[in-house]
Design a protein around this motif. Structure first.
Motif, PDB file in Angstrom:
ATOM      1  N   ALA A 157      31.699  31.109  32.755  1.00 41.97           N
ATOM      2  CA  ALA A 157      30.212  31.403  32.541  1.00 41.97           C
ATOM      3  C   ALA A 157      30.062  32.522  31.867  1.00 41.97           C
ATOM      4  O   ALA A 157      28.974  33.078  31.402  1.00 41.97           O
ATOM      5  CB  ALA A 157      29.698  31.706  33.927  1.00 41.97           C
ATOM      6  N   SER A 158      30.937  33.583  31.838  1.00 48.12           N
ATOM      7  CA  SER A 158      30.826  34.802  31.124  1.00 48.12           C
ATOM      8  C   SER A 158      30.866  34.597  29.399  1.00 48.12           C
ATOM      9  O   SER A 158      30.654  35.484  28.740  1.00 48.12           O
ATOM     10  CB  SER A 158      31.751  35.911  31.331  1.00 48.12           C
ATOM     11  OG  SER A 158      33.196  35.279  30.964  1.00 48.12           O
ATOM     12  N   LEU A 193      24.830  31.195  48.284  1.00 49.68           N
ATOM     13  CA  LEU A 193      24.138  30.828  47.013  1.00 49.68           C
ATOM     14  C   LEU A 193      24.626  31.738  45.787  1.00 49.68           C
ATOM     15  O   LEU A 193      23.902  32.881  45.861  1.00 49.68           O
ATOM     16  CB  LEU A 193      22.628  30.745  47.408  1.00 49.68           C
ATOM     17  CG  LEU A 193      22.560  29.860  48.681  1.00 49.68           C
ATOM     18  CD1 LEU A 193      20.856  29.824  49.004  1.00 49.68           C
ATOM     19  CD2 LEU A 193      22.991  28.387  48.298  1.00 49.68           C
ATOM     20  N   LEU A 194      25.358  31.338  44.916  1.00 49.16           N
ATOM     21  CA  LEU A 194      25.854  32.251  43.871  1.00 49.16           C
ATOM     22  C   LEU A 194      25.476  31.840  42.456  1.00 49.16           C
ATOM     23  O   LEU A 194      25.410  30.793  42.180  1.00 49.16           O
ATOM     24  CB  LEU A 194      27.443  32.304  44.091  1.00 49.16           C
ATOM     25  CG  LEU A 194      28.098  32.336  45.488  1.00 49.16           C
ATOM     26  CD1 LEU A 194      29.500  32.361  45.406  1.00 49.16           C
ATOM     27  CD2 LEU A 194      27.570  33.785  46.168  1.00 49.16           C
ATOM     28  N   ALA A 206      29.112  34.635  41.005  1.00 50.96           N
ATOM     29  CA  ALA A 206      29.761  33.607  41.529  1.00 50.96           C
ATOM     30  C   ALA A 206      31.244  34.021  41.114  1.00 50.96           C
ATOM     31  O   ALA A 206      32.200  33.568  41.588  1.00 50.96           O
ATOM     32  CB  ALA A 206      29.462  32.259  40.830  1.00 50.96           C
ATOM     33  N   ASP A 207      31.546  34.761  40.121  1.00 51.64           N
ATOM     34  CA  ASP A 207      32.722  35.070  39.432  1.00 51.64           C
ATOM     35  C   ASP A 207      32.859  36.599  39.381  1.00 51.64           C
ATOM     36  O   ASP A 207      32.349  37.241  38.535  1.00 51.64           O
ATOM     37  CB  ASP A 207      33.051  34.376  38.161  1.00 51.64           C
ATOM     38  CG  ASP A 207      34.329  34.376  37.756  1.00 51.64           C
ATOM     39  OD1 ASP A 207      35.149  34.775  38.610  1.00 51.64           O
ATOM     40  OD2 ASP A 207      34.680  33.833  36.802  1.00 51.64           O
ATOM     41  N   PRO A 208      33.553  37.338  40.218  1.00 54.43           N
ATOM     42  CA  PRO A 208      34.405  36.652  41.479  1.00 54.43           C
ATOM     43  C   PRO A 208      33.032  36.619  42.595  1.00 54.43           C
ATOM     44  O   PRO A 208      32.315  37.536  42.792  1.00 54.43           O
ATOM     45  CB  PRO A 208      35.412  37.906  41.849  1.00 54.43           C
ATOM     46  CG  PRO A 208      34.708  39.054  41.454  1.00 54.43           C
ATOM     47  CD  PRO A 208      33.977  38.649  40.258  1.00 54.43           C
ATOM     48  N   PRO A 209      33.394  35.841  43.680  1.00 57.03           N
ATOM     49  CA  PRO A 209      32.638  35.470  44.509  1.00 57.03           C
ATOM     50  C   PRO A 209      32.926  36.733  45.748  1.00 57.03           C
ATOM     51  O   PRO A 209      33.883  37.408  45.562  1.00 57.03           O
ATOM     52  CB  PRO A 209      32.867  34.276  45.333  1.00 57.03           C
ATOM     53  CG  PRO A 209      34.459  34.085  45.132  1.00 57.03           C
ATOM     54  CD  PRO A 209      34.691  34.725  43.481  1.00 57.03           C
ATOM     55  N   GLN A 236      34.751  26.195  35.555  1.00 53.34           N
ATOM     56  CA  GLN A 236      35.947  26.609  36.203  1.00 53.34           C
ATOM     57  C   GLN A 236      35.835  27.586  37.301  1.00 53.34           C
ATOM     58  O   GLN A 236      35.383  28.704  37.282  1.00 53.34           O
ATOM     59  CB  GLN A 236      36.967  27.201  35.394  1.00 53.34           C
ATOM     60  CG  GLN A 236      37.569  26.272  34.211  1.00 53.34           C
ATOM     61  CD  GLN A 236      36.836  26.013  33.030  1.00 53.34           C
ATOM     62  OE1 GLN A 236      36.139  27.083  32.669  1.00 53.34           O
ATOM     63  NE2 GLN A 236      36.866  24.831  32.417  1.00 53.34           N
ATOM     64  N   LEU A 237      36.082  26.924  38.407  1.00 54.83           N
ATOM     65  CA  LEU A 237      36.019  27.803  39.709  1.00 54.83           C
ATOM     66  C   LEU A 237      36.782  28.927  39.913  1.00 54.83           C
ATOM     67  O   LEU A 237      38.084  28.756  39.481  1.00 54.83           O
ATOM     68  CB  LEU A 237      35.880  26.807  40.932  1.00 54.83           C
ATOM     69  CG  LEU A 237      34.819  25.873  41.258  1.00 54.83           C
ATOM     70  CD1 LEU A 237      35.206  25.053  42.214  1.00 54.83           C
ATOM     71  CD2 LEU A 237      33.551  26.572  41.363  1.00 54.83           C
TER      72      LEU A 237
END
Length: 422
Positions: free
Chosen positions: A71-72, A268-269, A301-304, A319-320
């Motif tokens: 996402a970044s 909820l990220l 969300a990254d990192p949660p 990618q989680l």
């Protein structure tokens, strides 16, 4: 109070009365929460009831990049980097009051005799949920990701022969004890079994798909009342993980929402990727939910963040990240909004729904073909929560939260029901 005083000498009845009153209070509070969906859900006119083809690229939600990065990363220029969806979102919704849920006796189990995983997992599920022999159908299917139309039609005829067509017989929903096949052409196998493979136009998978009559429905008898059988794969990374998944589902039943229990978390990220964060407009506000042992956490969300007792987790990432910071309760539901979360073989290079099962979730969701970022093709955060809080099973809560489920693969232990009451 007079009613309770009269039950002092009948403690078992008093406990049932108090528990029933508590559940009704929780539901009254929960049913009002959907109004918090935000302007994207409340103010736009929606097309959730009648799918329409997306004829112009400008009218379609944005496609995800073919080679999606984290996402970044900065999206590349060109068609893959178009603005997020400007098409109508879901309307403001009222959640119906549920009066019942699916039970083990309502379920049909399919086992693939050509698949050792399916044989082992099916046997464990029969024992765990005490299924009768007449609830089990053994078939022989190819061990590959996608069925042809002819193979699927033969499977559907076997199901109808064993359990009767939808609308007949006791079986209201299906559990499929395998990892693959998970698709029929560009449709998911779970979507195709319920709505038919024609629910998705494979020439334009980014278009609107067939609307589900089960979406946000009060029905607890979908086959009898709506003519469809929702389905869910008992899919996990391996046999041991599948047995653990099933055991989590059974352990979840009736364990949450009890007086004095610690709160659970809704994670909820946000990823920072506008294309995959489209559901964030549907997130309820962060903080404790009044009258409910439930906290909403909105965070990156990254990192949660490190979170205990997670009931529901949703985010949008290709990618989680490492999910070990999210500590799931039995019965937890978790999914991410990306193109190929339902392609369980992982050949598209994106994290699949299996990552959530491996991390301790009890059910998950993903799409098997490029959906574009229509919110109607992914679980609605509040509907997922509010149906689950009323005692619905995992298969019911997930299916009732997706308006256009033709591309949706639902995986997990279908009967998990942490808020169920006798």
């Amino acid at each position: 109070m007079a009613e309770l005083r009269g039950l002092v000498r009948r403690p078992a009845e008093a406990v049932l009365l108090l528990r029933g009153r508590l559940l009704r209070t929780l539901c009254r509070v929960a049913l009002g929460l959907v109004a918090l969906a935000g302007p994207a859900a409340a103010s736009e006119t929606a097309a959730a009831d009648t799918p329409r083809p997306a004829s112009a690229a400008a009218e379609r939600p944005a496609p995800f990049p073919a080679a999606a990065g984290r996402a970044s990363e900065t999206p590349s220029a060109g068609p893959a980097a178009v603005e997020p969806s400007r098409s109508p979102a879901l309307p403001a919704l009222r959640v119906p009051r549920l009066r019942g849920r699916l039970h083990a006796a309502d379920l049909g189990l399919l086992i693939n005799t050509a698949d050792p995983y399916s044989l082992a997992v099916g046997a464990h599920y029969i024992a765990a949920r005490s299924l009768r022999p007449e609830q089990v159908l053994r078939v022989s299917l190819p061990l590959r990701s996608t069925l042809s139309g002819e193979e699927f039609e033969a499977l559907r005829q076997r199901i109808a022969s064993r359990f009767g067509p939808p609308g007949e017989g006791r079986v209201q929903a299906l559990a499929l004890a395998w990892q693959q096949p998970y698709a029929v052409g560009c449709a998911s196998i779970t979507g195709a079994l319920a709505l038919g493979p024609q629910a998705v136009d494979c020439a334009q998978t980014c278009a609107a798909t067939l609307a589900s009559p089960y979406f946000n429905s009060a029905s607890t008898r979908p086959a009898a009342e709506l003519g469809l059988r929702p389905a869910m794969l008992l899919a996990a990374p391996d046999e041991a993980a599948a047995r653990a998944l099933i055991d989590r589902g059974v352990a979840a039943d009736g364990r949450l929402g009890l007086r004095g229990a610690p709160p659970v978390q809704l994670a909820l990220l946000r990823s920072g990727d506008a294309r995959r964060d489209v559901r964030s407009a549907l997130y309820p506000p962060a903080g404790p939910m009044r009258g409910l042992p439930l906290d909403v956490v909105q965070a990156p969300a990254d990192p949660p963040p490190e979170l205990p007792r997670v009931l529901i987790a949703q985010m949008g990432l290709a990618q989680l990240p490492a999910l070990d910071k999210l500590h799931f309760v039995p019965g937890a539901l978790a999914d991410h909004l990306t193109s190929w979360g339902g392609a369980l073989d992982g050949h598209h290079g994106q994290s699949t729904a299996l990552a959530w099962i491996a991390a301790g979730a009890t059910a998950s969701h993903g799409t098997v073909s490029e959906p574009c970022n229509h919110v109607q093709k992914f679980p609605h955060p509040q509907l997922l929560l509010l149906h689950y809080l009323q005692g619905a099973t995992a298969i019911e809560a997930y299916w009732k939260s997706v308006a256009w489920p033709g591309q949706s693969l639902f995986i997990g232990e279908p009967l998990a029901a942490p808020y169920a009451r006798r």
